[in-house]
Design a protein around this motif. Structure first.
Motif, PDB file in Angstrom:
ATOM      1  N   UNK A 141       0.921  -1.208   0.038  1.00  0.00           N
ATOM      2  CA  UNK A 141      -0.157   0.031   0.084  1.00  0.00           C
ATOM      3  C   UNK A 141       0.941   1.257   0.110  1.00  0.00           C
ATOM      4  N   UNK A 142       2.088   1.295   0.836  1.00  0.00           N
ATOM      5  CA  UNK A 142       2.793   2.619   0.770  1.00  0.00           C
ATOM      6  C   UNK A 142       3.523   2.470  -0.641  1.00  0.00           C
ATOM      7  N   UNK A 143       3.743   1.512  -1.122  1.00  0.00           N
ATOM      8  CA  UNK A 143       4.405   1.504  -2.474  1.00  0.00           C
ATOM      9  C   UNK A 143       3.506   2.238  -3.559  1.00  0.00           C
ATOM     10  N   UNK A 144       2.464   1.840  -3.540  1.00  0.00           N
ATOM     11  CA  UNK A 144       1.131   2.303  -4.442  1.00  0.00           C
ATOM     12  C   UNK A 144       1.252   3.738  -4.220  1.00  0.00           C
ATOM     13  N   UNK A 189       2.461   9.685  -5.647  1.00  0.00           N
ATOM     14  CA  UNK A 189       3.119  10.686  -5.303  1.00  0.00           C
ATOM     15  C   UNK A 189       4.163  11.189  -6.383  1.00  0.00           C
ATOM     16  N   UNK A 190       4.763  10.232  -6.834  1.00  0.00           N
ATOM     17  CA  UNK A 190       5.861  10.603  -8.011  1.00  0.00           C
ATOM     18  C   UNK A 190       5.145  11.151  -9.338  1.00  0.00           C
ATOM     19  N   UNK A 191       4.121  10.351  -9.438  1.00  0.00           N
ATOM     20  CA  UNK A 191       3.201  10.570 -10.742  1.00  0.00           C
ATOM     21  C   UNK A 191       2.613  12.015 -10.671  1.00  0.00           C
ATOM     22  N   UNK A 192       2.242  12.472  -9.319  1.00  0.00           N
ATOM     23  CA  UNK A 192       1.615  13.761  -9.248  1.00  0.00           C
ATOM     24  C   UNK A 192       2.869  14.753  -9.244  1.00  0.00           C
ATOM     25  N   UNK A 193       3.837  14.520  -8.810  1.00  0.00           N
ATOM     26  CA  UNK A 193       5.053  15.600  -9.031  1.00  0.00           C
ATOM     27  C   UNK A 193       5.383  15.717 -10.482  1.00  0.00           C
ATOM     28  N   UNK A 194       5.445  14.591 -11.189  1.00  0.00           N
ATOM     29  CA  UNK A 194       5.641  14.810 -12.571  1.00  0.00           C
ATOM     30  C   UNK A 194       4.962  15.728 -13.408  1.00  0.00           C
ATOM     31  N   UNK A 195       3.411  15.252 -12.881  1.00  0.00           N
ATOM     32  CA  UNK A 195       2.335  16.205 -13.742  1.00  0.00           C
ATOM     33  C   UNK A 195       2.737  17.639 -12.941  1.00  0.00           C
ATOM     34  N   UNK A 196       2.531  17.818 -11.867  1.00  0.00           N
ATOM     35  CA  UNK A 196       2.792  19.191 -11.275  1.00  0.00           C
ATOM     36  C   UNK A 196       4.270  19.931 -11.791  1.00  0.00           C
ATOM     37  N   UNK A 223      -2.488  15.136  -1.570  1.00  0.00           N
ATOM     38  CA  UNK A 223      -3.312  13.927  -1.217  1.00  0.00           C
ATOM     39  C   UNK A 223      -2.586  12.543  -0.911  1.00  0.00           C
ATOM     40  N   UNK A 224      -1.386  12.548  -1.932  1.00  0.00           N
ATOM     41  CA  UNK A 224      -0.375  11.334  -1.726  1.00  0.00           C
ATOM     42  C   UNK A 224       0.349  11.481  -0.514  1.00  0.00           C
ATOM     43  N   UNK A 225       0.908  12.733  -0.155  1.00  0.00           N
ATOM     44  CA  UNK A 225       1.680  12.755   0.973  1.00  0.00           C
ATOM     45  C   UNK A 225       0.823  12.326   2.470  1.00  0.00           C
ATOM     46  N   UNK A 226      -0.652  12.867   2.268  1.00  0.00           N
ATOM     47  CA  UNK A 226      -1.384  12.505   3.362  1.00  0.00           C
ATOM     48  C   UNK A 226      -1.654  11.200   3.690  1.00  0.00           C
ATOM     49  N   UNK A 227      -1.850  10.514   2.300  1.00  0.00           N
ATOM     50  CA  UNK A 227      -2.121   9.052   2.539  1.00  0.00           C
ATOM     51  C   UNK A 227      -0.680   8.065   2.918  1.00  0.00           C
ATOM     52  N   UNK A 228       0.264   8.656   2.373  1.00  0.00           N
ATOM     53  CA  UNK A 228       1.474   8.184   3.064  1.00  0.00           C
ATOM     54  C   UNK A 228       1.777   8.131   4.346  1.00  0.00           C
TER      55      UNK A 228
END
Length: 258
Positions: free
Chosen positions: A151-154, A159-166, A185-190
């Motif tokens: 789950x943490x890997x996902x 997060x990496x996908x979102x950073x690339x898009x951002x 959101x990815x940081x909060x989930x992590x």
């Protein structure tokens, strides 16, 4: 390292020291740090397995994911998962549910790896990266251990996908706001999946600051958006823990269910 040593030393300090600190209502074994332990002597008939006691040390997201999967089963089938005693060499049925959940998360992480490699390079790089992930014995050992690593890997790959898009721009030449929100959101989930992943928030903010626009106003806006989304997701859990650990013994009602 000092903080890690303290955290690992306190739970293993021994039952005598924990009992003494409980009696004194202070120290590492007090109700402020171990409210569930403090609640046990207050139960009239010993330890009640059905009582809901607060959990402070473990992040909640993997447990929430397990609960969500179990909710998909009919109540009768769900009871059979936990009440059926397996005959050797068969295993506990509920463990197989967790195994399937972890394998699904692992394949999702492999797909994210492929998509990321294809986005940054080409299809061949994505295929090799995803194949390396699926052939890693270390990753499979964590998956079969039935813990929250998949789950943490996902979430980390999200997060990496979102950073690339951002870091890119949309058709109008502006930074995609949705991607910045996804970073928070990815940081909060992590964080809710692994407390140590809080470091990913600092890395994400530094990435957005350096790779984003040169305008200071936009940089601070991105930082504010990511921080606000992170606080909205992780904040309620942190407040809940503070409420539990910030009360005195007599006012800490742990039998009402957390």
């Amino acid at each position: 390292m000092a903080a890690c040593s303290t955290i690992t030393y306190v739970p293993g300090a021994g039952p005598r020291r924990a009992a003494a600190s409980l009696r004194a209502r202070s120290g590492p074994g007090s109700a402020r740090t171990h409210p569930a332990t403090r609640a046990l002597p207050r139960q009239k008939s010993g330890c009640d397995a059905e009582a809901l006691l607060p959990e402070l040390r473990r992040p909640p997201l993997y447990s929430i994911a397990i609960g969500g999967v179990l909710k998909l089963f009919p109540e009768k089938m769900r009871d059979e998962l936990f009440n059926t005693v397996p005959e050797p060499p068969n295993g506990f049925r509920a463990d197989y549910v967790l195994l399937v959940l972890n394998i699904v998360l692992l394949w999702l992480a492999a797909w994210q790896t492929f998509a990321l490699g294809r986005r940054l390079f080409d299809d061949w790089v994505g295929t090799v990266a995803a194949g390396g992930l699926l052939l890693s014995t270390a990753i499979w050992s964590e998956t079969l251990a039935l813990n929250g690593v998949p789950l943490a890997m996902v979430l980390l790959l999200a997060l990496v996908h979102a950073l690339v898009r951002a870091a890119g721009k949309d058709e109008t030449g502006a930074r995609p706001t949705g991607a910045v929100v996804a970073v928070g959101a990815a940081c909060g989930g992590l964080f809710l999946a692994d407390y140590s992943a809080l470091a990913a928030l600092a890395v994400a903010l530094a990435w957005l600051w350096r790779s984003g626009t040169k305008t200071a106003r936009t940089r601070w806006k991105n930082v504010a958006v990511v921080s606000a989304v992170f606080a909205a997701i992780a904040g309620p859990w942190c407040v809940r823990n503070i409420v539990l650990t910030g009360n005195d013994d007599d006012s800490l009602d742990v039998d009402t269910g957390w």
